[in-house]
Design a protein around this motif. Structure first.
Motif, PDB file in Angstrom:
ATOM      1  N   THR A 191      -6.575   2.577   3.677  1.00 39.97           N
ATOM      2  CA  THR A 191      -6.033   2.800   4.478  1.00 39.97           C
ATOM      3  C   THR A 191      -7.441   4.011   5.536  1.00 39.97           C
ATOM      4  N   VAL A 665       0.876   2.307  12.508  1.00 41.29           N
ATOM      5  CA  VAL A 665       1.493   2.608  11.309  1.00 41.29           C
ATOM      6  C   VAL A 665       0.863   4.142  10.727  1.00 41.29           C
ATOM      7  N   GLU A 666       1.253   5.216  10.670  1.00 38.16           N
ATOM      8  CA  GLU A 666       1.220   6.383  10.275  1.00 38.16           C
ATOM      9  C   GLU A 666       0.509   5.749   8.776  1.00 38.16           C
ATOM     10  N   THR A 668       0.130   7.071   5.265  1.00 43.73           N
ATOM     11  CA  THR A 668       1.191   7.314   4.242  1.00 43.73           C
ATOM     12  C   THR A 668       1.953   5.711   3.812  1.00 43.73           C
ATOM     13  N   LYS A 669       2.116   5.619   5.267  1.00 45.19           N
ATOM     14  CA  LYS A 669       3.353   4.390   5.069  1.00 45.19           C
ATOM     15  C   LYS A 669       2.392   3.148   5.159  1.00 45.19           C
ATOM     16  N   VAL A 672       1.678   2.974   1.570  1.00 37.68           N
ATOM     17  CA  VAL A 672       3.200   2.108   0.872  1.00 37.68           C
ATOM     18  C   VAL A 672       2.820   0.379   1.238  1.00 37.68           C
ATOM     19  N   TRP A 673       2.892  -0.210   2.260  1.00 41.07           N
ATOM     20  CA  TRP A 673       2.521  -0.978   2.297  1.00 41.07           C
ATOM     21  C   TRP A 673       1.646  -1.973   1.794  1.00 41.07           C
ATOM     22  N   ARG A 827      10.179  10.482   7.229  1.00 43.60           N
ATOM     23  CA  ARG A 827       9.290   9.882   6.671  1.00 43.60           C
ATOM     24  C   ARG A 827      10.065   9.636   4.874  1.00 43.60           C
ATOM     25  N   GLU A 830      11.949   7.300   4.812  1.00 43.14           N
ATOM     26  CA  GLU A 830      11.567   5.905   4.931  1.00 43.14           C
ATOM     27  C   GLU A 830      10.792   5.321   3.777  1.00 43.14           C
ATOM     28  N   TYR A 831       9.993   6.076   3.535  1.00 48.90           N
ATOM     29  CA  TYR A 831       8.818   5.402   2.718  1.00 48.90           C
ATOM     30  C   TYR A 831       9.395   4.849   0.620  1.00 48.90           C
ATOM     31  N   LEU A 834      11.269   1.699   2.106  1.00 50.79           N
ATOM     32  CA  LEU A 834      10.400   0.340   1.878  1.00 50.79           C
ATOM     33  C   LEU A 834      10.322   0.339   0.202  1.00 50.79           C
ATOM     34  N   TYR A 835      10.123   0.717  -0.877  1.00 45.06           N
ATOM     35  CA  TYR A 835       9.699   0.692  -1.775  1.00 45.06           C
ATOM     36  C   TYR A 835      11.318   0.022  -2.402  1.00 45.06           C
TER      37      TYR A 835
END
Length: 853
Positions: A191, A665-666, A668-669, A672-673, A827, A830-831, A834-835
């Motif tokens: 990151t 893409v931020e 933290t996102k 996570v990815w 956010r 949202e994160y 994703l998980y």
């Protein structure tokens, strides 16, 4: 400016739960327990890894004493096996990579123009997990003996029948904790390096050391996920009684595939940072830009990709058919070609430049010589016919050490290279060169005789008396090599206390940004916002001046940034050039005790888990202590994680310049990815293990191992539950975006309820299968009944553990949402989504595999 690189006067204020306090000085123990600053964490990594160097080195010396004569009795047979195994594990996992990443932590943010890593507390957490994993391995020696089946932990020697000690299980758990540390660190570095580079610091301009770290971390992300799968399965075999690696059909071969899919990239994971040190020092001490820089980078990228395609050359003696062996022989030879390019690039850089024989250069040049010999001898092992002769002999031991310890050689050069920057003190140059001379002689006396005595079987202290001379020379070399490190420790410790003050840039032709800063650098790294947009290093106005990120100064400091990411020769420190060395920005947020507490809690929790065997705790006091340790560690860890989540801790998120390919893409996102990418490999390894074992047993014959009561209906119900829960997560995000508090609360509550229903249904299904009684399964279908039950329970259990983690996160979000959180910043929802969606997608693969096919 104080010696520690902090602002003069009182320490920086730090926040802890919203209450300001002074950031402690480096002379305080508390500083090292609460720091999250990348430079402090880098120093912690370096110092701790050197401790493990001594730990592993002492074990090596004990082994060499045992080999002074055939069948000596310095150690018992079991103790010798433990020493061999622990030495390999410690040096590979707890010394080599952490030593390199100590430099990476310290130097990479400086080289790319970042004030810190993207997630400072996760950086501290990765260190504490690393430290406590090493301590857990140390504890294993006192639990009846540590693991004694070799550092490769080949099956079936890794199962309790052959290594029954509790300490052997603890060693496996220590490795799992170490892999957790690596995963956290990998997400953080990727990151940071893709999102936190300063303006103008493109990938093309990034220094070569940072390039090697970037490629290393990408390899680590996927390779260690495969190792984690192998270790989780092994821990289950040892602690819960599953039968993966004791399976007659494919069990031993499965471990070899999983381990070497990790193991061969690990060679490059260890060597790439050393290669980066060599590139930086060759440039600095020849005064010449590396020859063919773009091809050098291209070769490294090619090696990183190819490293995952050669693992089966470690398995030529297994029953793999000749066509596949030939294919992997070709890929093995192919991966050597990019290394040829890199070696010639380093050689031509020396030829075209003017060499300055400093201590860092001597170690880097020595590493190049050793690596060339190690690489050439490795080509022998890449040939199937020769591998049949050399495999399992000291030829492999010698080749392996000429490659891996060549990496150590370069990293020791890196320690001398960056020591003035990290400490502000100059080492004794004469002692540094004496260290190299003793080291190089000791190294070759230790390892070269192993080529001559190659017929000695590895991991066996009884050898042919014809090779006594070679082994005795090697033992002398081992002690000489060990003595060289005593010179280093004396040199660096005395220099730290009473050495001459180092110049900010002690190297005449240094090329990277860290040498434009004071030695040691200030807490916040840069006096103002750095920019490389013009092709030279410039500074915008700092936050304290009301400047904007990315703005550039009209005053050009004399330390100019080259277009290849390197400083021009004779650079002047930027603090002097700008007239300011005081940090600006987010420096108030460098303290958090919770990463340390999480690491401590993990230690106690896994120490308690080590007391299990076939799903039950040992009777008596041992079992009580194990349960107490597990309970204490779990409770403390849960409290620490919640406290860390609630702690006020802000960092700059970037991007500050070019962040291809993740510009939109931020941070933290992206984190996570990246984590989910490693989780794909983890589940892929579990699914692949199931398919491999089933094919080895017979795809249709597999049904004979499964009771008729194992019907698709419970899995189908769980599929609908998870799909519905994914829809409710989407509704939660929509509600947060629209500012609907009760819509958010209701959707999160629905997700939580559906997840609980999934686990309850799963528990009811398992309970039913456990108590199935039939002629084929008179004792039920439990974890250890057969390999089919083991694969079913462990793979779906891993997925269930992911669901449970998701439920804990959703419960936390639900409580916060009830109090009005996330309406102005959706956010976190949202994160979490994703998980949760990833967990649901995984189930869509598991359901047909385990319930229909």
């Amino acid at each position: 400016m104080s010696d520690e690189g902090e602002p003069s006067g009182a320490g920086r204020a730090a926040t802890d739960g919203g209450h300001a306090h002074e950031f402690p000085p480096t002379s305080s123990v508390r500083r090292w327990l609460v720091t999250t600053n990348h430079k402090d964490v880098g120093i912690l990594y370096v110092v701790t890894s050197l401790f493990f160097l001594v730990f592993g080195g002492v074990l090596a010396l004990l082994m060499r004493l045992q080999l002074w004569s055939p069948g000596a009795d310095v150690l018992s047979a079991v103790s010798y096996n433990q020493a061999v195994s622990a030495h390999g594990l410690i040096m590979i996992f707890w010394f080599l990579s952490p030593f390199a990443f100590g430099f990476a932590n310290y130097v990479v943010p400086l080289q790319i123009g970042a004030k810190d890593l993207a997630f400072p507390r996760l950086n501290a957490l990765s260190y504490w997990l690393y430290l406590f994993s090493g301590l857990l391995l140390g504890v294993s020696f006192f639990q009846g003996g540590t693991f004694a089946g070799g550092w490769t932990m080949y099956a079936p020697l890794n199962v309790p029948v052959y290594t029954p000690n509790v300490g052997a299980s603890t060693a496996v758990l220590a490795l799992i904790l170490f892999v957790a540390s690596v995963t956290v660190s990998s997400v953080n570095f990727l990151t940071t390096m893709h999102r936190m580079r300063a303006e103008g610091m493109t990938l093309r301009r990034m220094p070569l050391f940072s390039w090697t770290i970037l490629l290393t971390v990408w390899m680590m992300l996927f390779a260690f996920a495969a190792l984690l799968a192998a270790l989780l399965i092994l821990a289950s075999d040892r602690l819960l009684g599953t039968t993966y690696f004791s399976a007659k059909a494919g069990g031993s071969l499965l471990w070899a595939h999983l381990f070497w899919f990790f193991g061969h990239p690990e060679v490059y994971i260890v060597f790439f940072p050393a290669l980066g040190v060599m590139a930086e020092t060759f440039q600095t001490f020849t005064g010449r830009r590396i020859v063919g820089r773009k091809w050098f980078i291209a070769a490294m990228v090619l090696v990183a990709l190819q490293s995952f395609l050669v693992w089966m050359h470690h398995m030529f003696l297994t029953g793999i058919n000749l066509e596949i062996k030939t294919l992997f022989m070709a890929t093995t030879i192919g991966i050597s070609l990019p290394f040829d390019l890199m070696v010639f690039a380093l050689i031509y850089t020396m030829i075209k430049g003017k060499i300055r024989f400093t201590t860092p250069f001597l170690f880097s040049f020595g590493a190049l010589l050793l690596f060339i010999l190690g690489g050439i001898t490795g080509v022998f092992l890449g040939a199937v016919v020769l591998d049949y002769e050399f495999r399992g002999t000291y030829w492999v031991v010698a080749h392996f050490h000429y490659v891996m310890v060549a990496g150590v050689t370069a990293l020791v050069g890196g320690l001398y290279y960056w020591f003035p920057k990290m400490t502000g003190k100059m080492y004794d140059r004469l002692l540094g060169k004496l260290h190299f001379a003793i080291y190089f002689v000791g190294f070759n006396l230790l390892y070269f005789p192993m080529f001559l005595a190659w017929e000695t079987p590895r991991r066996d202290f009884v050898y042919d008396a014809a090779f006594v001379t070679e082994h005795r020379v090697a033992t002398v070399g081992a002690f000489l090599l060990g003595a060289s490190f005593l010179v280093m420790f004396y040199n660096l410790s005395t220099s730290l206390v009473a050495g001459d003050d180092a110049e900010d840039n002690p190297w005449e032709y240094s090329r990277t940004t860290e040498w434009a800063l004071p030695s040691p650098p200030p807490l916040e790294n840069f006096p103002k916002v750095p920019s490389f947009a013009s092709g030279s290093l410039r500074f915008g106005r700092g936050a304290a001046d009301g400047g904007e990120v990315g703005s550039t100064s009209t005053t050009r400091p004399s330390s100019e940034q080259r277009s290849d990411g390197g400083l021009a020769a004779n650079a002047t420190p930027v603090a002097q050039a700008t007239g300011s060395a005081h940090p600006t920005g987010h420096g108030a947020d460098h303290a958090s005790v919770w990463p340390f507490v999480v690491g401590l809690a993990s230690f106690f929790a896994l120490l308690g888990v080590s007391g299990f065997k076939t799903g039950t705790l040992a009777p008596g006091v041992g079992g009580v202590l194990a349960m107490a340790s597990l309970t204490f560690g779990t409770a403390l860890g849960g409290y620490a994680l919640v406290s860390m989540a609630r702690e006020q801790f802000t960092v700059e998120s970037g991007p500050f310049g070019e962040s291809w390919p993740f510009a939109g893409v931020e941070n933290t996102k992206l984190g996570v990815w990246i984590f989910l990418a490693s989780d794909v490999v983890l589940f892929g390894a579990f699914v692949g293990s199931y398919v491999f074992i089933r094919v080895a047993h017979g795809w249709q014959e597999w049904h004979d191992l499964v009771p008729a009561a194992h019907v698709p209906l419970p899995g189908l119900i769980n599929t609908y539950l998870l799909l519905t829960s994914s829809f409710s997560v989407v509704l939660a995000l929509v509600a947060a975006e629209r500012g609907s508090r009760w819509g958010l609360v209701g959707s999160l509550a629905t997700t939580f309820a559906l997840g609980v229903a999934f686990l309850v249904n799963k528990a009811m299904e398992w309970q039913h299968l456990f108590h199935v009684h039939s002629e084929a399964f008179p004792h039920g279908w439990e974890l250890g009944t057969n390999v089919a039950s083991s694969t079913f329970y462990l793979t779906t259990g891993l997925h269930g553990a992911h669901v449970a983690v998701g439920l804990l996160i959703s419960l936390y979000l639900l409580v916060r949402a009830w109090n009005g959180a996330y309406l102005d910043d959706e956010r976190p929802v949202e994160y979490f989504g994703l998980y949760w969606h990833f967990v649901d997608i995984v189930w869509l693969f598991l359901f047909p595999l385990f319930y229909i096919l």
